[in-house]
Design an enzyme around this catalytic site. Sequence first.
Site, PDB file in Angstrom:
ATOM      1  N   GLY A1240       0.826  -1.208   0.000  1.00  0.00           N
ATOM      2  CA  GLY A1240       0.000   0.000   0.000  1.00  0.00           C
ATOM      3  C   GLY A1240       0.860   1.257   0.000  1.00  0.00           C
ATOM      4  O   GLY A1240       0.630   2.192  -0.755  1.00  0.00           O
ATOM      5  N   ALA A1241       1.873   1.266   0.862  1.00  0.00           N
ATOM      6  CA  ALA A1241       2.741   2.418   0.976  1.00  0.00           C
ATOM      7  C   ALA A1241       3.976   2.008   1.771  1.00  0.00           C
ATOM      8  O   ALA A1241       3.991   0.961   2.393  1.00  0.00           O
ATOM      9  CB  ALA A1241       2.031   3.569   1.695  1.00  0.00           C
ATOM     10  N   MET A1242       4.995   2.875   1.746  1.00  0.00           N
ATOM     11  CA  MET A1242       6.226   2.556   2.466  1.00  0.00           C
ATOM     12  C   MET A1242       6.756   3.821   3.124  1.00  0.00           C
ATOM     13  O   MET A1242       6.871   4.865   2.489  1.00  0.00           O
ATOM     14  CB  MET A1242       7.245   1.966   1.469  1.00  0.00           C
ATOM     15  CG  MET A1242       8.605   1.670   2.074  1.00  0.00           C
ATOM     16  SD  MET A1242       8.512   0.428   3.410  1.00  0.00           S
ATOM     17  CE  MET A1242       9.863   0.976   4.463  1.00  0.00           C
ATOM     18  N   GLU A1243       7.081   3.645   4.417  1.00  0.00           N
ATOM     19  CA  GLU A1243       7.350   4.808   5.264  1.00  0.00           C
ATOM     20  C   GLU A1243       8.775   5.355   5.176  1.00  0.00           C
ATOM     21  O   GLU A1243       9.236   5.977   6.136  1.00  0.00           O
ATOM     22  CB  GLU A1243       7.066   4.403   6.715  1.00  0.00           C
ATOM     23  CG  GLU A1243       8.032   3.353   7.292  1.00  0.00           C
ATOM     24  CD  GLU A1243       7.517   1.925   7.267  1.00  0.00           C
ATOM     25  OE1 GLU A1243       6.631   1.645   6.418  1.00  0.00           O
ATOM     26  OE2 GLU A1243       7.996   1.108   8.055  1.00  0.00           O
ATOM     27  N   ASN A1244       9.489   5.130   4.062  1.00  0.00           N
ATOM     28  CA  ASN A1244      10.869   5.642   3.955  1.00  0.00           C
ATOM     29  C   ASN A1244      10.959   7.014   4.607  1.00  0.00           C
ATOM     30  O   ASN A1244      10.125   7.890   4.372  1.00  0.00           O
ATOM     31  CB  ASN A1244      11.285   5.749   2.486  1.00  0.00           C
ATOM     32  CG  ASN A1244      10.868   4.543   1.691  1.00  0.00           C
ATOM     33  OD1 ASN A1244      11.312   3.446   1.949  1.00  0.00           O
ATOM     34  ND2 ASN A1244       9.969   4.754   0.732  1.00  0.00           N
ATOM     35  N   HIS A1276      -0.820   6.264   8.876  1.00  0.00           N
ATOM     36  CA  HIS A1276      -0.011   5.102   9.220  1.00  0.00           C
ATOM     37  C   HIS A1276       1.466   5.358   8.904  1.00  0.00           C
ATOM     38  O   HIS A1276       2.343   5.139   9.732  1.00  0.00           O
ATOM     39  CB  HIS A1276      -0.529   3.880   8.443  1.00  0.00           C
ATOM     40  CG  HIS A1276       0.203   2.612   8.703  1.00  0.00           C
ATOM     41  ND1 HIS A1276      -0.320   1.598   9.468  1.00  0.00           N
ATOM     42  CD2 HIS A1276       1.411   2.174   8.290  1.00  0.00           C
ATOM     43  CE1 HIS A1276       0.546   0.598   9.522  1.00  0.00           C
ATOM     44  NE2 HIS A1276       1.613   0.918   8.803  1.00  0.00           N
ATOM     45  N   GLU A1277       1.727   5.854   7.697  1.00  0.00           N
ATOM     46  CA  GLU A1277       3.119   6.051   7.281  1.00  0.00           C
ATOM     47  C   GLU A1277       3.788   7.150   8.095  1.00  0.00           C
ATOM     48  O   GLU A1277       4.957   7.055   8.444  1.00  0.00           O
ATOM     49  CB  GLU A1277       3.195   6.364   5.778  1.00  0.00           C
ATOM     50  CG  GLU A1277       2.576   5.288   4.876  1.00  0.00           C
ATOM     51  CD  GLU A1277       3.037   3.887   5.195  1.00  0.00           C
ATOM     52  OE1 GLU A1277       4.234   3.703   5.519  1.00  0.00           O
ATOM     53  OE2 GLU A1277       2.199   2.959   5.158  1.00  0.00           O
ATOM     54  N   HIS A1280       4.859   5.933  11.402  1.00  0.00           N
ATOM     55  CA  HIS A1280       6.115   5.177  11.308  1.00  0.00           C
ATOM     56  C   HIS A1280       7.347   6.073  11.415  1.00  0.00           C
ATOM     57  O   HIS A1280       8.416   5.589  11.753  1.00  0.00           O
ATOM     58  CB  HIS A1280       6.190   4.451   9.957  1.00  0.00           C
ATOM     59  CG  HIS A1280       5.576   3.097   9.964  1.00  0.00           C
ATOM     60  ND1 HIS A1280       5.851   2.160  10.928  1.00  0.00           N
ATOM     61  CD2 HIS A1280       4.731   2.497   9.088  1.00  0.00           C
ATOM     62  CE1 HIS A1280       5.178   1.046  10.647  1.00  0.00           C
ATOM     63  NE2 HIS A1280       4.479   1.225   9.537  1.00  0.00           N
ATOM     64  N   GLU A1299       4.390  -2.141  13.129  1.00  0.00           N
ATOM     65  CA  GLU A1299       3.132  -2.151  12.390  1.00  0.00           C
ATOM     66  C   GLU A1299       1.922  -2.020  13.297  1.00  0.00           C
ATOM     67  O   GLU A1299       0.962  -1.334  12.971  1.00  0.00           O
ATOM     68  CB  GLU A1299       3.032  -3.412  11.530  1.00  0.00           C
ATOM     69  CG  GLU A1299       4.139  -3.523  10.478  1.00  0.00           C
ATOM     70  CD  GLU A1299       4.210  -2.294   9.566  1.00  0.00           C
ATOM     71  OE1 GLU A1299       3.240  -1.522   9.524  1.00  0.00           O
ATOM     72  OE2 GLU A1299       5.248  -2.111   8.900  1.00  0.00           O
TER      73      GLU A1299
HETATM   74 ZN   LIG Z   1       3.406   0.079   8.344  1.00  0.00          ZN
END
Ligand SMILES: [Zn+2]
Length: 1876
Positions: A1240-1244, A1276-1277, A1280, A1299
């Site tokens: 879905g997405a990535m919290e870089n 959410h991201e 993180h 998570e």
């Molecule tokens: Zn996550």
Amino acid sequence: MASFSIGIESVSPSAPSFTTLRVAEPELTTANSLSASTTALPTPSYRLPGDLRPEHYTLEMKTFLDGENSRFEGRVLIKVNCEKDTSRVVLHSTDLLLNTDKVRVGDKEITGHEFDTQNEFYIIKLKEALKSGSKYVIEIPFEGNLTTSLKGYYRSSYQDKATGDKKWVATTQFEAIDARRAFPCFDEPAMKAVFQVNMIRRKGFTSISNMPLAKSVQLEDDWFRDEYVESVRMSTYLVAFVVSDFAHLESNPGNTTFRVWARQDAIEQARYSLEIGPKILDFFEEYFNVPYPLPKMDMIALPDFSAGAMENWGLVTYRETAMLYEEGVSDLNAKERVTSVVAHELAHQWFGNLVTMKWWDDIWLNEGFASYVQGLGTDHLIVLIIGYLVLRMLNYFLGEETFRRGVGRYLKTHKYGNAVQDALWASFEEQSRDDSARDSSRKEAPRDATVKEIMDSWTLQTGYPVIHVMRNYEAGTAELTQSRFVTDWLGRSSDDRESLWWVPISYTDPSNALLDMSTKPRFWMNTSNATLAGLPKKDQWLLLNVNATALYRINYDAENWDLLATALRTEKNHGGIPTLNRVQIIDDAFSLAKAGLLEYNLALNLLRYLRLEKEYFPWRAAFKNLEYLSRMTQRGGGFGPFRKFVRTLLTPVYNALDEPFKPSVAVDTIPQMKLRAKVLDWSCSYGVSDCEEKAVALFKTWQKQSEDPDVVNPIPVELRGLVYCKAVESGGEPAWDFVWKRFLGSNVAAEKSKLLSALGCAREMWLLHRFLDMSLNETSGIRKQDVTRVFDLVATSSRGFYIAKEFLFSRIKDIHSYVSPDFSQVGDYIEGVSRLMSTKNDLEQIKQFVELNSEYLNDAKYAVKQAKENVELNVQWHSRYYPTVIQWFSSFASKESSTSPDGRPHGTMGSIALVLVLFTASFACGQEIVSAASEPLSTSTAASVESDLSTANSLAASTTASPVAASNATSYRLPENLRPEHYTLEIKTFLEEDNFRFEGRTLIRVICAEDTSKVVLHSRGLNLTTDDVNVTDNATGHNLQIAGHEIDAENSFYIIHLSEELKSGHKYIIDIPYTGALTTNLAGFYRSSYKDKATGTTKWMGVTQFEPVDARRAFPCFDEPAMKAVFQVNMIRRKGFTSISNMPLAKSVQLEDDWFRDEYVESVRMSTYLVAFVVSDFAYLESTPGNTTFRVWARPDAIAQASYSLDIAPKVLDFFEDYFNVPYPLPKMDMIAVPDFSSGAMENWGLVTYRETAMLHEEGVSPASSKESVTRVVAHELAHQWFGNLVTMKWWDDIWLNEGFATYVAALGTSHAQPTWNSLEDQMTESLLTVFSVDSLQSSHSVSNNIKNANEIWQLFDAISYSKGAIILRMMNHFLGEGTFRRGVNRYLKAHQFNNAAQDALWACLEEQAQLDSAKDPENKSAAPGRATVKEIMDSWTLQTGYPVIHVMRNYEAGTAELTQNRFVTDWLGRSSDESLWWVPISYTDPKNALLDISTKPRFWMSTSNATLTDLPKEDQWLLLNVNATALYRINYDLKNWELLSTALRTEKNHGGIPGLNRAQLIDDALDLARAGLLEYSSALNLLRYLRQEREYLPWRAAFSNLAYFTRMTRRGAGFGPFRNFMRTLLTPIYEELDEPLRARTADDTLPQTKHRSQILSWSCTMGVSDCEARATALFKTWQEQSEDPDVVNPIPVDLRGVVYCAAVKSGGQPTWDFVWKRFLGSNVGAEKGKLLSALGCAKEMWLLHRYLDMSLNETTGIRKQDALSVFYSVARSSSGFYVAREFLFTRIKDIHAFFKPKFNRIGRFVGAICESMNTEYDLNQIKSFIDLNAEYLRDSKLQVKQALENVQLNAQWHSQHHKTVTEWLSSHANEQYFA
Ligand SMILES: [Zn+2]
């Protein structure tokens, strides 16, 4: 006996397999010759010894017809003539009870009795021998049961219309070897004798037998003895008797008295048979010139009869459809059928009865002859027996007169005796000689062989020839060669090459065709080669086998084929090519193409002429061949072009029908009528014009009329079959039920048969399941005689195929016992299901099935062998021809326009015309041969899987590659002797077609913690330039000597071996240059693309996705989360592109040409998996509301859609800064929407990447739910950035901390940003439901989980980490209190920032905080009584798998309750001794408190297995635990409390004060407890009924997630009907309350309300509530039909589009599908695209689903790799899609695996999606063997696969334990409207 397959009616043959003569045999290698050679062998043991021959039988039968207890008592006296001394009497007897005490053999002393069950012998042993030449009388009393086996003497029944009573009939069916089931006898055809039959019957019944009644004597009481005249000499299998209360009609037109018998209600329908019977008999008497030897003929129509009819001498028995005919109700087909069957049976009176074959190996003589002469007798031949064709050929070459006299000669010579085929040949030969001698003008064609020689070549050899014609156009000659025709041309055996036939060759050409149509052979060809001379010139066709009178195929040279094709197509009257030859040309061309002897293109090209064809027979041949193509294409995308082609062919002939559905008129001939019916049938099925609409409309007039539909039916009789079928197909359950009622009500067999056929046309899968179930149960109303027919009906449709296959495979045992004792019928099942099988997987399946079930297949060996061969041939066909054929169809369909030639069908056809049709019908039927040399299917996928390994770590020249085997558990972890401090990373990105790659260089500064001579780091899929690798001492600049390089592919290690040691405390620089490919694999640094709307060009971008272990794919690194370091990134990119990375840009420098270097600021200390960079030409929006600069990036076309994220993100970030009380550590935040993204997405850190749907939102196009999910994902991201980025878990086993925390606080962040959404409750309910379900599996795992190897890391990104993590954090928040929780988290973040921590560190911080807070404020509630430390409590939740159920047993008197806790597992019975105990925070309330105090604070902690509650309310008040469902446990109350709760929910206002979250939990608990067997289903379902009063979103949501389970469990069977009805009663009140169901959201609607409306509508439409579906499809049509561009203007409310699209695609077929697909391609909005994509899986046509799944594995179609799984889900979730998806997964696992490389763990989800719906033992075995066979592809999905498997086990358990109960409950509550 007649075993027919006529028109739509197919009757199963019932002869034992060794006599079975299937028509299709000759093309198969397994085929036998006509005359088998058993006679040549010594008498086999199963034959009677022959020492005794019967002369006379006296048979007395007493018949008791008492329903189930029906039976008979008999006595037989057999006078035998002893031909050889013997002391044993051997005769046949089966399933009879013999009264051996009373057995007599003359006056001989009997010493014993023996039964040889194998051979069905009864053996009487005598003391002294019987003497040769003497006669003896054998007397045997016996009794037997009248069963429903349809064999021997059996019972049949019917319902009396007037009284409704069931009436019983006793009747016989003896051929071939079942006379022995009725009385002991010498049961061989040559053991002819005279029979005197006496029937003892009750008053009210009549008996009949072969001969006329002699007298009738009254016995005691109501009993009578009917004594019959002695018979002529005859075989046992022709004896017959019937006891019934039937009525009869009689006539005496000549010497023979004719009577026809039928049920009283149907006797009028027998009039037609009575009329034609005498005429036909007269004809035969004349034709054979032998009078019919008996004084009478009875014909009787039986309600239950296994064959078509049986020719018992003087008493012919028929299946009703074969004898009864009602004008105006039965159609002409039925009339034709009756006529031909009667003729066939009457022909047998001579051929078979008068002269009988010696043994069954010459049965073809009976059947072939009867069929042949039957044709002469009726004018219309319908036979499926090859013998017929051979005899017909004989007639042609001998001439009619000689043939006829020859037959008469034969009959006279052998009458009342037996003969072999040679006797017949001898008669013909003699006759021919006599005739030639008498009449010199007799024109028999020259032959230099005897009749026997010629006929032996046809009857003793298997198969028939093909003549290859190779013309020499210059010389006017042609070379002919003959060989046996087999479809498997390559695999034919050498025997076939040597077979030669005597072939009568006739031929013609354009000039002769119109003059001379002589069918006389011009010469006989019996050699392999011959030459024709004097042929026409170059441009004229040559045609062999004029009028197709002989049995051979012809293969011309290509030029002659072309000439024929042109003649057929362009010239008038098809260039003079006779109709029958057109038939043969069509069939030959296709059969030759199938055999690989002719190009398919040529055959298909030929078929195009059909647009001009007006005659029935060529069409019929074409339909037969098209049907094969249809079977081969309909399980794939090829069906689309094929269907178009068929439409093009049919349209002219359809349009030429003036009024397609008018009744036939008197002047219509049978062929005209049949052509019309057939053309309509195909037109409706293939969507030609308005055919289907008209058919359905016609049906509706019947349904809706005011007259009784059983009496008045406005549908023309001959079109009923197809009208019924179309109506059932489109009409769902109501139409099915209507037809079913008519079926039960109809009194006319032909009509019943049509109705039954139509029932198999249903489109809804469960209806087909139910139909098959009903077929194995006679009480349903389906007679046993129809059982294989029902199966066949279902098996041959594209969707029924799957159901039928499953039914056969899983219920073989039931089928076997049901058809007993006619076990050969099992063969019909196998044959039926094999027809659509065409894949290797099918072949494996059928082989495996046969192997596992051999015990049930003993009597079907021949059918099994043929079925296997057929499947093998289909597989072969598919791999060889499918692509060519489909390509041809596609290009044809796009070229050909549909011009309509004028003219109407015309011309009648004589009897001869049918011949070739029979020929074609007989020989193709999709039956062919096996090729030994079949080696199809591409191997490319295998190669691409391999390549992953081979390119994985390709090193430059100096590599010493030696993979190291992992020897200990942690070998996959990096050694700790080196720690990275700082990376300088430079990456040059090439984004050009054919040059997608990057060049990189990594400089890593490491600190050495322990001396070592090895540098071990991660690298995967990169080309390392090892020659240029350097390891330098940071302080001295000393270059260390490198000894070698090593790759450990298993662990993705790159190891540099040094000649000197790195020293502890020193720092070193590791410098690694490398290159890599930018692939589309969605991992590492990969490429994505989009299409620029304006220019239409494809634009490329490079983007990263590293979590968890793919940073190593982009640069060599220490790729573990705890190896944190500072990163300085430089991106080299071309002009026109922008780069971004985690940190802000420091500067940008222009290099040579168009290249720039972007240098980024040094990062904070961080893990490798959080590094990110992007090179793209994206646009961005920017804002800087506070300290942090926000930018959102997207394709330029979509950038406007990013403004919502830009608006929301700063608000959320602010909230978190405040909540965590730690500022966001970076100066900027970039968020980018990537077109291809795996998750879905990535919290870089500082550069969050999103799938488009997770970040983009367009008001007015995206629905409210998409706004919600964007908000959630962003929150959410951003969460993180603290939890995960700032403080990172030490190792992946604590990924749940990342998570779970992000999930939990994201809900808080969302609530903050959008207060009206109720997000916390919503998301927590969702999480709770998920965890309740997933974590109840034995195969679940603990939150904090030990990882044994790198592959397992992936698997932890699952519901347990996200949802259970979130739930237990929320639980902690509730027991610690908000303040303490927040302060504790802050303490934790500050203590470990820029570092790593394990979960214990968090517990410690929270515990410290709790104690501080308690000390400060003693009133602080965080110290609930009995609380243990945070660590103790939380360890019980994170280290143990699962969650508890609390059992509550109230003592109502004492006001107390006993609580016990255990782990809740769905598999309650099979649970392992799990002694887990949790620290459970117990809160509770009751009616009085509920309204006042709904405190979620625990009243106490339960950590033991038992506890007691006191001070509870009184008897009539409920108790409720877990207030607001804040803690993770289920509750099982005692039954009384459940009832109190149910009542509260249902009757009281506001559901008795029970909070919404608890209502959701109660629903979920009740249903899952029932599933686990801890609560009665009736209690759980009873509770569910309150939903009629429920109006809130969350409880419904909980209900739906459980009801989805019911859907999955019931939809593959009859249970779905009651379930759906029940759902309708639940949904109707709330649906009807929706003011305007499909209206758009208004400003007043909250998000939960909007979501609620959408879920209610979605279920209402699916379950057929009210007008939901009609409204939805109507709304869709307004979109489709509007004048505006549908890509711009869409009138469907955004929030309801999912529902509407799906409903439309479901009912709309291909046009709707294509419309939606176009919108999908055209849409620019991710959320909208997602809806469209998901709707495409709603299609009901199987081939659309097949095609869709195929498309999903091919990115060029427009479906992105990231979406392949969604496509699969969308297909798998529907009841018909399930089968398609399962097959797709099972057969294409290898391709799927290769496609997802390297994200192999995705495959686990495919397995999970399928397993959800699997629920039988059979399914379980299937999935197990699938998993076993494909272990290599499932390696990275072990956990998911294990869980999926457990789910199937549980489902199967559920199915066997609960399915029946639940269905019964649902049935009884389905229609209730109101509750008391
Ligand atoms: Zn996550």
